[in-house]
Each structure stands twice: as structure tokens, then as C-alpha cells.
Design a protein around this motif. Structure first.
Motif, short mmCIF file in Angstrom:
data_model
loop_
_atom_site.label_atom_id
_atom_site.label_comp_id
_atom_site.label_asym_id
_atom_site.label_seq_id
_atom_site.Cartn_x
_atom_site.Cartn_y
_atom_site.Cartn_z
N PHE A 19 -1.12 19.06 -8.95
CA PHE A 19 -2.02 20.19 -9.24
C PHE A 19 -1.19 21.32 -9.84
CE2 PHE A 19 -4.02 24.23 -7.58
CZ PHE A 19 -5.07 24.24 -8.48
N PRO A 21 -1.15 24.92 -10.48
CA PRO A 21 -1.92 26.09 -10.03
C PRO A 21 -2.17 27.11 -11.14
CG PRO A 21 -0.09 25.67 -8.55
CD PRO A 21 0.13 24.82 -9.75
N ALA A 22 -1.33 27.14 -12.17
CA ALA A 22 -1.51 28.14 -13.23
C ALA A 22 -2.66 27.79 -14.16
CB ALA A 22 -0.23 28.30 -14.02
N TYR B 203 -10.74 30.30 -19.44
CA TYR B 203 -10.46 30.74 -18.08
C TYR B 203 -11.35 31.94 -17.75
CZ TYR B 203 -6.34 27.81 -18.35
OH TYR B 203 -5.51 26.73 -18.49
N LYS B 222 -10.55 28.29 -13.14
CA LYS B 222 -10.66 27.38 -14.28
C LYS B 222 -11.84 26.46 -14.01
CE LYS B 222 -8.99 24.91 -17.81
NZ LYS B 222 -10.21 24.18 -18.10
N LEU B 224 -13.94 23.24 -13.93
CA LEU B 224 -13.55 21.83 -13.90
C LEU B 224 -14.66 20.94 -14.44
CD1 LEU B 224 -11.88 21.55 -10.37
CD2 LEU B 224 -10.74 21.72 -12.58
N VAL B 236 -11.93 25.75 -10.00
CA VAL B 236 -10.84 25.86 -9.03
C VAL B 236 -10.12 27.20 -9.21
CG1 VAL B 236 -9.24 24.59 -10.56
CG2 VAL B 236 -8.78 24.68 -8.12
N THR B 237 -9.74 27.81 -8.09
CA THR B 237 -8.98 29.06 -8.19
C THR B 237 -7.57 28.73 -8.67
OG1 THR B 237 -8.38 28.90 -5.86
CG2 THR B 237 -10.25 30.31 -6.40
N ILE B 238 -7.05 29.57 -9.54
CA ILE B 238 -5.73 29.29 -10.12
C ILE B 238 -4.79 30.48 -9.94
CG2 ILE B 238 -6.54 27.60 -11.81
CD1 ILE B 238 -6.33 29.95 -13.89
N ASP B 239 -3.51 30.18 -10.10
CA ASP B 239 -2.48 31.20 -9.96
C ASP B 239 -1.95 31.55 -11.34
OD1 ASP B 239 -0.47 32.82 -9.06
OD2 ASP B 239 0.89 31.20 -8.52
N GLU B 240 -2.59 32.49 -12.00
CA GLU B 240 -2.14 32.91 -13.33
C GLU B 240 -2.11 34.44 -13.35
OE1 GLU B 240 -0.52 33.57 -15.96
OE2 GLU B 240 -0.77 31.47 -16.56
N LYS B 266 -7.19 30.53 -23.65
CA LYS B 266 -5.75 30.45 -23.78
C LYS B 266 -5.43 29.64 -25.02
CE LYS B 266 -1.69 29.07 -21.10
NZ LYS B 266 -1.26 28.36 -19.89
N ILE B 317 -5.08 29.76 -3.60
CA ILE B 317 -5.05 28.97 -4.84
C ILE B 317 -5.49 27.54 -4.52
CG2 ILE B 317 -3.56 28.19 -6.75
CD1 ILE B 317 -3.73 31.28 -6.44
N GLY B 318 -6.21 26.92 -5.44
CA GLY B 318 -6.61 25.52 -5.22
C GLY B 318 -7.89 25.37 -4.42
#
Lengths: 84, 347
Positions: A19, A21-22, B203, B222, B224, B236-240, B266, B317-318
Motif C-alpha cells: 500500500f 500511502p501517498a 485526488y 484517493k 478507488l 482511501v485516506t492517503i498521506d500526501e 497530479k 492513513i489507509g
């Protein structure tokens, strides 16, 4: 031969689920993929990975090298490995 | 405490009302009732268990602000509403305009100003981004075919041809662009937006601004699974951090008040994020933020009530949301209540 590492933020489960995450992308690995990612995670060089595969499976060095390079190309395309 | 919420149209292109209500009800600090405000007798949220305690039909604000306000005042005379949380684009101007009158009858709101709503409009967004150093696809406004043909050379095909409110097509040459110009302008009017086409992944960020430039919370997601209507039915929650930073910057520059959704793309080649749109309300996927640790709907309620709210700094996240449809069985009596009396009560 160039060496690679797994990005710090890549989550890898024992079942071979990746996975990112970004970006929210996820991937599943087959058995060999799991071994290669596991070795990369532990800091193994590409030579060490090829050696390990030839030891563990019925495959010659040339084929193992080609397969590992193909797999690395895929990993690079998906940004799942970083060159070191 | 009574909170009225709109957008209970939990259909294939769902309104954000039901997830907003779920968030509010999830808070241990909330005790009170929810009043649903619906435009159609069959908005599912009015009939769903544990969503609205009672729901009222209201007229469309486009039919005139006076009858719209009168109906709200009538509902208030029965329900004694403390706060109204509107969740739909089309009604926002009306609620913003009416907020002083609503305050006079004891109803609080927490909404962006008419000016803020205008700046985030598709026709104004690019100028705002240019002035504030936010990357957005280049665009021009075309009010005639001639203006379309005179499009500056920095805009290269393919381009996106967009309506001022809705609709977007990708044009690969002037012939296609002219055809889409005609198609969209006949439906949505002028001007038409001719926009640089950025190829890449989309996003989204849901956020809440407290009106002083501060971001109370923000969660990036993001999609899915995307339906043929372009709606995300899983995400899904993301880390950006870049997405959160850009969103915070927009909220700061606009001193945004209320919920918002930021849509980004992006660039597949450069990895740069382009701001595509600002929606001036919570999105229908806002419950994912609640599930990931940021109860933004409840925080919005607190802000409306004038309470102090601590900023959310993190989220999980996730975390994934998977939306589903569900056939709710109810009695014709309920439908009769809402169509004849304009109100339906959920015991």
C-alpha cells in the motif's frame, strides 16, 4: 549493478499486500515477489537476491537475473523502489 | 439542540446530508435531534433509520427567496432549529444571503460569504490561483466561437471544454472544441471555460475552515472506485502532505468559512498537483474523514454554535470507505405523510 531500496512510506504486509500511502495505490505480490521485496526491505543487494533465488529455486543465474530485472522494472514504474 | 441538514438525496449521485448527520450523531457530545430538509419527497435520508428524526419538504430557492424563507420560518416555528447546515451547491447562495434573517429567528449558520463562493467559481478560480501561487490548469473564458479560435498559443490541444456550472469534454482540435462549445453553451450558457488538459490521477481533500484563515481539519483521499457518473463509491485516506498544505493555503488566502472539498489532479509526468475545483461544501464522502479521526461535520456544528474547536492535526492513513445502495422498505403511509403534510417523522 544498481541497488534499490523500498521507500520508507511503503506499507508491506506479510501476505504480500503493498500500500502506497501517498497515492492510495495498492498491489499484490506473488510468492517470489514477496521474497524479493522482503530481501530488498532487509537491505539485500541485487546480487544477493539473485543468489538467494538460485539457491532456493530450480533456476539458473542468467534466468534469475533476467526475472529480477523485469520485476525491478515493474517496481520502478510503479515507484515502489528507489535507487540507492 | 436541533440541527437541520439538507442534501438527504442519498441516490446514485449522493448529497452530503446523510454523512454529515452521521458525523454529528457519532459525536458523544451531541445530544439532540436532527431535522431533515428535503426538496423531493423520495429523498432516502428522510426515511432511513437513525438519520433524521423528522424531515420537511422545502421549495427550491430558485423559486424565490421569500417563499423559501417563509417555509424555513414555518418549520422553525414547530421545530425550534438551532443550526442549519446546508450541503448542496445550488442552495448555498440562498442560505448565505438569508443567514442574517435566519439569525433573527434564532437559526445559526456557518457558511462562506457570497464573495468567497464567487471566487471559487470555475470562471474565477484560475485568477485566484495565479494571484496566490497555487498551481492550476491554465484557462481562458470564451464567450464566442471567435474567442475560442483566438485561444492563446500556450494552451495546446488537447484542451478541456467546460461549462460554467457543469459538463466537461476533452477536445483534440478546433473542430471538436467548436462542437463542444455549441453543445455546452446551449445547455449551460456562456462563457465557456477552455482549460489546459492535465493527464494524471485525481485526488480530493475535505476540509473545514473556521473563517479566520485557520484550517480546523483536512483529510486527503484517493478514489478507488469511480462510477460512470464520475462519483467515487470507494476511496482511501492517503498521506500526501502537499495536498494538505495546498488546501490549508487556499483556506488561509480565502479565509474560508465552512466545509469545502478541493479537487486536484497530479500530473503523471511531473508529479505536480493542479487544483481543479473548490466545492463550497462538504463532499458526500465526508464520513471517511470522521472514520479516519476528524469529525469535521461535528466541528462545523460547534463552530456554528460559536464554540472553540481545536484543530485536528492527524488522521488515520489507509482508512477505506465503500459506498453501497440498499433497498429500504417502508409503508405507503410514510410517503403519504411527506407528500400530503410535507413532513415525515421517524419514530
Amino acid at each position: 549493478m544498481e541497488n534499490y531500496k523500498i521507500p520508507d512510506n511503503l506499507a508491506v504486509s506479510e501476505e504480500g499486500f503493498l500500500f502506497l500511502p501517498a497515492t492510495g495505490e495498492s498491489f499484490t505480490l506473488n510468492e517470489i515477489g514477496k521474497i524479493v521485496i522482503g530481501l530488498l526491505k532487509n537491505g539485500s543487494s541485487i546480487e544477493e537476491i539473485i543468489e538467494r533465488l538460485t539457491e532456493e529455486f530450480d533456476v539458473d543465474e542468467h534466468t534469475a537475473e533476467k526475472d529480477v530485472n523485469d520485476f525491478l522494472t515493474q517496481l520502478k514504474n510503479f515507484r515502489l523502489v528507489e535507487e540507492i | 439542540m436541533k440541527v437541520a441538514v439538507t442534501g438527504l438525496n442519498n441516490v446514485d449521485s449522493p448529497g452530503p446530508g446523510v454523512p454529515v448527520i452521521r458525523g454529528i450523531k457519532d459525536s458523544e457530545r451531541f445530544s439532540g435531534k436532527i431535522v431533515g430538509l428535503i426538496y423531493d419527497a423520495l429523498e432516502p435520508g428522510a426515511f432511513m433509520p437513525d438519520v433524521a428524526d423528522s424531515s420537511y419538504l422545502i421549495p427550491y430557492p430558485s423559486g424565490g427567496l421569500d417563499p423559501f424563507f417563509e417555509r424555513l420560518a414555518y418549520i422553525n416555528s414547530i421545530e425550534k432549529i438551532d443550526v442549519i447546515i446546508p450541503t448542496l451547491d445550488a442552495e448555498l447562495y440562498a442560505f448565505t444571503k438569508l443567514s442574517p434573517k435566519l439569525a433573527e429567528i434564532g437559526i445559526k449558520t456557518f457558511l462562506p460569504s457570497a464573495e468567497q463562493i464567487t471566487i471559487r467559481g470555475k470562471d474565477k478560480l484560475f485568477s485566484f490561483c495565479e494571484e496566490n501561487g497555487i498551481t492550476a490548469p491554465k484557462n481562458i473564458l470564451a464567450s464566442s466561437i471567435h474567442e475560442l479560435y483566438a485561444m492563446p498559443s500556450e494552451l495546446k490541444f488537447p484542451v478541456a471544454i467546460k461549462g460554467i456550472f457543469y459538463d466537461a469534454y476533452i477536445a483534440n482540435n478546433f473542430e471538436e472544441a467548436a462542437a463542444y462549445f455549441g453543445k455546452i453553451s446551449s445547455k449551460w450558457g456562456l462563457p465557456i471555460i477552455v482549460q489546459e488538459f492535465v493527464r494524471g490521477e485525481e485526488y480530493n481533500v475535505v476540509a473545514l475552515g473556521d473563517g479566520t484563515g485557520n484550517t480546523t481539519g483536512a483529510v486527503a483521499m484517493k478514489k478507488l472506485y469511480i462510477t460512470d457518473k464520475g462519483k467515487g463509491w470507494a476511496g482511501v485516506t492517503i498521506d500526501e502532505p502537499q495536498l494538505i498544505d495546498i488546501s490549508k493555503k487556499i483556506i488561509e488566502k480565502l479565509e474560508w468559512k465552512g466545509g469545502a472539498e478541493f479537487e486536484f489532479i497530479k500530473d503523471g509526468n511531473t508529479g505536480k498537483f493542479y487544483l481543479l475545483e473548490i466545492n463550497p461544501r462538504f463532499p458526500a464522502w465526508v464520513y471517511l474523514a470522521v472514520g479516519a479521526g476528524q469529525n469535521l461535520p461535528y466541528a462545523a456544528l460547534q463552530l456554528a454554535l460559536g464554540e472553540e474547536v481545536e484543530n485536528f492535526e492527524n488522521y488515520e492513513i489507509g482508512k477505506i470507505f465503500i459506498r453501497y445502495s440498499w433497498d429500504l422498505i417502508t409503508d405507503i403511509k410514510k410517503f403519504e405523510e411527506i407528500t400530503v403534510k410535507g413532513v415525515v417523522v421517524n419514530e
